[in-house]
Design an enzyme around this catalytic site. Structure first.
Site, short mmCIF file in Angstrom:
data_model
loop_
_atom_site.label_atom_id
_atom_site.label_comp_id
_atom_site.label_asym_id
_atom_site.label_seq_id
_atom_site.Cartn_x
_atom_site.Cartn_y
_atom_site.Cartn_z
N GLY A 116 0.83 -1.19 0.00
CA GLY A 116 0.00 0.00 0.00
C GLY A 116 0.87 1.25 0.00
CD GLN A 137 3.25 5.89 2.63
OE1 GLN A 137 2.31 5.35 2.07
NE2 GLN A 137 4.19 5.22 3.26
CB CYS A 174 4.93 2.29 7.50
SG CYS A 174 4.48 3.79 6.61
CG LEU A 175 6.35 0.99 1.47
CD1 LEU A 175 5.81 1.28 0.07
CD2 LEU A 175 7.45 -0.07 1.40
CG HIS A 199 -0.96 1.41 7.28
ND1 HIS A 199 -0.03 0.90 8.17
CD2 HIS A 199 -0.26 2.25 6.47
CE1 HIS A 199 1.15 1.43 7.91
NE2 HIS A 199 1.05 2.24 6.87
CD GLU A 200 -1.17 2.52 2.67
OE1 GLU A 200 -0.75 3.68 2.53
OE2 GLU A 200 -0.43 1.58 3.03
CG HIS A 202 0.07 6.90 5.27
ND1 HIS A 202 1.17 7.40 5.94
CD2 HIS A 202 0.33 5.58 5.10
CE1 HIS A 202 2.04 6.42 6.16
NE2 HIS A 202 1.55 5.29 5.66
ZN LIG Z 1 2.39 3.42 5.78
#
Ligand SMILES: [Zn+2]
Length: 173
Positions: free
Chosen positions: A46, A51, A95-96, A137-138, A141
């Site tokens: 995701g 991000q 998380c990226l 989660h996304e 963000h």
């Molecule tokens: Zn994340």
């Protein structure tokens, strides 16, 4: 299509709520392509626009784990959770924007989400399992919230210190 740079926590853009998308344009579709390419390259399941430093309410995801199964790239514009189950699930999340750090987070097991699709159409779907965790989660963000915000302050500070150190090392390299 292009792979974009992913912002690493701490970064003020990751703490800032994103702006709703007013219109689905070719430019936005190109952004969605870049986001999918960036997510698959990472690799991740995701990615939300903030991000990569784009403060718009758009996210991409593909939670198909089975490598034999066909990919299911999804693009959600202006997504919102309209229903969530009382039943909760715990997943170890990563998380990226917070590389190599994982922690258990509790969230509703199932959610129903409404969003705008790439043709400007209204979409609605109920997600469960990993998909439910990922979409929540996304969407977090898009509201300037990270999974570490659910952790105890001490653990959160420890992870943040590691990320500050990582960013310093990356800047020097
Ligand atoms: Zn994340």
């Amino acid at each position: 299509m292009a792979v974009r740079d992913i912002l690493i926590h701490p970064d003020p853009r990751l703490k800032t709520p994103a702006t709703p998308v007013a219109e689905v344009t070719d430019e936005l579709r190109a952004l969605a392509d870049d986001m999918l390419e960036t997510m698959y390259a990472a690799p991740g399941i995701g990615l939300a626009a903030p991000q990569i430093g784009v403060m718009k309410r758009i996210l991409v995801m593909d939670c198909v784990k089975d490598e034999e199964a066909p990919a299911r790239p999804m693009v959600l514009i202006n997504p919102s959770v309209v229903w969530s189950s009382d039943e909760m699930s715990i997943y170890e999340e990563g998380c990226l924007s917070i590389p190599d750090q994982y922690a258990e987070v509790e969230r509703p097991s199932e959610v129903e989400v409404v969003w705008t699709g790439l043709e400007g159409e209204e979409r609605r779907e109920r997600f469960d399992g990993l998909w439910a965790t990922c979409v929540q989660h996304e969407i977090d963000h898009l509201d300037g919230k990270l999974f570490i915000d659910y952790l105890k302050p001490l653990k959160r500070q420890m992870i943040t210190r590691k990320m500050v150190k990582l960013k310093r090392e990356k800047a020097r390299a």
